[in-house]
Write a protein that holds these residues in place. Sequence first.
Motif, PDB file in Angstrom:
ATOM      1  N   GLY A 122       0.791  -1.225   0.000  1.00  0.00           N
ATOM      2  CA  GLY A 122       0.000   0.000   0.000  1.00  0.00           C
ATOM      3  C   GLY A 122       0.823   1.275   0.000  1.00  0.00           C
ATOM      4  N   LEU A 123       2.144   1.178  -0.164  1.00  0.00           N
ATOM      5  CA  LEU A 123       2.995   2.353  -0.231  1.00  0.00           C
ATOM      6  C   LEU A 123       3.442   2.559  -1.675  1.00  0.00           C
ATOM      7  CD1 LEU A 123       5.197   1.659   2.931  1.00  0.00           C
ATOM      8  CD2 LEU A 123       3.084   2.971   2.781  1.00  0.00           C
ATOM      9  N   VAL A 137       7.944   6.044  -0.376  1.00  0.00           N
ATOM     10  CA  VAL A 137       7.111   7.171   0.032  1.00  0.00           C
ATOM     11  C   VAL A 137       5.990   6.679   0.939  1.00  0.00           C
ATOM     12  CG1 VAL A 137       5.689   9.102  -0.739  1.00  0.00           C
ATOM     13  CG2 VAL A 137       7.621   8.333  -2.142  1.00  0.00           C
ATOM     14  N   LYS A 138       6.040   7.137   2.188  1.00  0.00           N
ATOM     15  CA  LYS A 138       4.978   6.831   3.144  1.00  0.00           C
ATOM     16  C   LYS A 138       4.135   8.083   3.318  1.00  0.00           C
ATOM     17  CE  LYS A 138       6.093   4.306   6.731  1.00  0.00           C
ATOM     18  NZ  LYS A 138       6.739   3.889   7.990  1.00  0.00           N
ATOM     19  N   PRO A 139       2.793   7.968   3.431  1.00  0.00           N
ATOM     20  CA  PRO A 139       1.959   9.152   3.640  1.00  0.00           C
ATOM     21  C   PRO A 139       2.420   9.922   4.870  1.00  0.00           C
ATOM     22  CG  PRO A 139       0.603   7.257   3.144  1.00  0.00           C
ATOM     23  CD  PRO A 139       2.007   6.736   3.366  1.00  0.00           C
ATOM     24  N   LYS A 140       2.381  11.231   4.778  1.00  0.00           N
ATOM     25  CA  LYS A 140       2.790  12.053   5.909  1.00  0.00           C
ATOM     26  C   LYS A 140       1.930  11.721   7.118  1.00  0.00           C
ATOM     27  CE  LYS A 140       4.529  15.934   3.196  1.00  0.00           C
ATOM     28  NZ  LYS A 140       4.413  17.389   2.921  1.00  0.00           N
ATOM     29  N   GLU A 198      -2.784  -0.029   7.393  1.00  0.00           N
ATOM     30  CA  GLU A 198      -2.297  -0.097   6.019  1.00  0.00           C
ATOM     31  C   GLU A 198      -2.874   1.078   5.241  1.00  0.00           C
ATOM     32  OE1 GLU A 198      -1.979  -3.637   2.767  1.00  0.00           O
ATOM     33  OE2 GLU A 198      -3.968  -3.239   3.556  1.00  0.00           O
ATOM     34  N   TRP A 199      -2.022   1.730   4.451  1.00  0.00           N
ATOM     35  CA  TRP A 199      -2.496   2.815   3.597  1.00  0.00           C
ATOM     36  C   TRP A 199      -2.861   2.248   2.237  1.00  0.00           C
ATOM     37  CZ3 TRP A 199      -3.571   7.628   5.180  1.00  0.00           C
ATOM     38  CH2 TRP A 199      -3.021   8.067   6.379  1.00  0.00           C
ATOM     39  N   GLN A 203      -6.755   6.286   1.849  1.00  0.00           N
ATOM     40  CA  GLN A 203      -7.516   5.735   2.964  1.00  0.00           C
ATOM     41  C   GLN A 203      -6.597   4.987   3.916  1.00  0.00           C
ATOM     42  OE1 GLN A 203     -10.212   2.053   2.792  1.00  0.00           O
ATOM     43  NE2 GLN A 203     -11.709   3.716   2.746  1.00  0.00           N
ATOM     44  N   LEU A 204      -6.799   5.203   5.199  1.00  0.00           N
ATOM     45  CA  LEU A 204      -6.079   4.452   6.220  1.00  0.00           C
ATOM     46  C   LEU A 204      -6.959   3.288   6.637  1.00  0.00           C
ATOM     47  CD1 LEU A 204      -3.793   4.030   8.254  1.00  0.00           C
ATOM     48  CD2 LEU A 204      -5.010   5.561   9.822  1.00  0.00           C
ATOM     49  N   LYS A 205      -6.436   2.078   6.456  1.00  0.00           N
ATOM     50  CA  LYS A 205      -7.167   0.880   6.851  1.00  0.00           C
ATOM     51  C   LYS A 205      -6.641   0.401   8.200  1.00  0.00           C
ATOM     52  CE  LYS A 205      -7.996  -0.748   2.118  1.00  0.00           C
ATOM     53  NZ  LYS A 205      -7.824  -1.880   1.172  1.00  0.00           N
ATOM     54  N   VAL A 206      -7.534   0.167   9.136  1.00  0.00           N
ATOM     55  CA  VAL A 206      -7.163  -0.310  10.466  1.00  0.00           C
ATOM     56  C   VAL A 206      -7.774  -1.693  10.646  1.00  0.00           C
ATOM     57  CG1 VAL A 206      -7.274   0.116  12.944  1.00  0.00           C
ATOM     58  CG2 VAL A 206      -7.127   2.047  11.348  1.00  0.00           C
TER      59      VAL A 206
END
Length: 261
Positions: A122-123, A137-140, A198-199, A203-206
């Motif tokens: 997901g990155l 690249v990871k979301p800020k 997980e991004w 969307q952030l998946k939890v």
Amino acid sequence: MKWKKAVACAVGLQLLLTVPAVADVTAKITVNGHAVQWKHEAITVNQRTYAAAADVSEFLQAAWKVEGNTGVLSLPSNRTLAFKLNTGEVAVDGKWTTIEHGAREYNGTVYLPLRWVIEQAGLSIQWNPTTKEVDIVKPKGDDDAFKVLENGQLSAEEKAFVQKVKEQRGVHNLGDLYVIALGQAPNPGYGLKVTGTEWSLEQLKVYVKQTKPEPGRLYAQVITYPYLVARVKLPPNTTIQFYDADTKQPLFEQQKIQPGR
């Protein structure tokens, strides 16, 4: 004689296909532009970047296991990435396919195709032609986006909100505070546990696991209301979704997030 030459060529070709290619150069890896220190140097083979499976698994907080000729990377989201070593065969959640560059062994270490693994997690990954570096690249805010909190970390208003909603099955939120409530349970053996995040796009998946009583263990027959409290800091234009860690379906399906009033 021609037959013998043909056989020799065929055998030579087969050996060429099965023996791992020699690394061209070592590759530099950065995360959001910052250098990372991994135990093994990443390598470039035929202009493809590979990183040691042990380093990739640690970076992604995943589990890496090799059995026979197959290595499996288990991500915190419960997604599994499998590799047939020294071939192009890979599998996502048990579905096998073939890619151009798969896992390979080099100097006694298993290396994974970095771009493919990172994208499956997901990155995203970029090549910086100026610095000659591969940048993951990871979301800020990724590292601090989701934090499970203890009661002592809450304000008086937040504590009151938790007490108000903790018995109601579902996901409730007050600003950046989220309460994940299981609802009524017959004993303390039931609970909730966040297994990973997980991004995916924006969307952030939890992933949340609903735990059950351990077999053979006795529990006091007391009504409980298991819940988790977390603070979520999302980048602009980003949403959050909670999933059941076992089924991969939306957590408390048909139960919408209830905003606080």
